[in-house]
Scaffold this motif. Structure first.
Motif, PDB file in Angstrom:
ATOM      1  N   ALA A  44      38.461  25.419 102.932  1.00  0.00           N
ATOM      2  CA  ALA A  44      39.327  25.386 101.751  1.00  0.00           C
ATOM      3  C   ALA A  44      38.502  25.236 100.473  1.00  0.00           C
ATOM      4  O   ALA A  44      38.806  25.868  99.454  1.00  0.00           O
ATOM      5  CB  ALA A  44      40.342  24.257 101.875  1.00  0.00           C
ATOM      6  N   MET A  45      37.440  24.428 100.522  1.00  0.00           N
ATOM      7  CA  MET A  45      36.594  24.261  99.337  1.00  0.00           C
ATOM      8  C   MET A  45      35.894  25.564  98.966  1.00  0.00           C
ATOM      9  O   MET A  45      35.764  25.889  97.783  1.00  0.00           O
ATOM     10  CB  MET A  45      35.576  23.146  99.558  1.00  0.00           C
TER      11      MET A  45
ATOM     12  N   ILE B 252      38.466  27.723  97.253  1.00  0.00           N
ATOM     13  CA  ILE B 252      38.682  27.245  95.887  1.00  0.00           C
ATOM     14  C   ILE B 252      37.541  27.711  94.979  1.00  0.00           C
ATOM     15  O   ILE B 252      37.768  28.153  93.849  1.00  0.00           O
ATOM     16  CB  ILE B 252      38.830  25.708  95.863  1.00  0.00           C
TER      17      ILE B 252
ATOM     18  N   GLY C 158      37.861  30.168  91.779  1.00  0.00           N
ATOM     19  CA  GLY C 158      37.291  29.767  90.496  1.00  0.00           C
ATOM     20  C   GLY C 158      36.377  30.821  89.918  1.00  0.00           C
ATOM     21  O   GLY C 158      36.421  31.108  88.713  1.00  0.00           O
TER      22      GLY C 158
END
Length: 106
Positions: free
Chosen positions: A92-93, A96, A100
């Motif tokens: 998930a990071m 993200i 971004g």
């Protein structure tokens, strides 16, 4: 075609070459060796097309992330790899981070 579309398709071909590399069984199955080479070439060519409007560093980071996340998911579904909560959190990071990069790229 939009550079981001090229990049996404390039990432899909990156997943395909990694999967065919796994299926080549240590480069002992010719069919999968050939598929690996073809998928690698397609992936890199499409990645290069994405450089027209996407900064090289952003495109490369997104390309590797698409491939890595896709291969991890394929590994979880088809190769019985770990699906621990911590592993999913790190995936998930990465997602993200890619979102971004997309949002901050002109």
């Amino acid at each position: 075609m939009n550079s981001w579309i090229y990049l996404i398709i390039a990432g899909i071909f990156e997943m395909l070459w990694v999967l065919s590399l796994e299926l080549s069984d240590g480069f002992s199955k010719v069919k999968y060796i050939l598929l690996t080479i073809v998928f690698m070439i397609i992936s890199i060519v499409l990645l290069s097309f994405s450089f027209e409007t996407i900064p090289m560093g952003t495109a490369y980071a997104c390309w590797t992330a698409i491939g890595a996340i896709g291969v991890i998911i394929i590994g979880m579904i088809f190769f019985n790899e770990s699906t621990s909560f911590v592993r999913l959190g790190f995936i998930a990071m990465v997602i993200i981070g890619i979102v971004g990069l997309k949002l901050t790229t002109a």
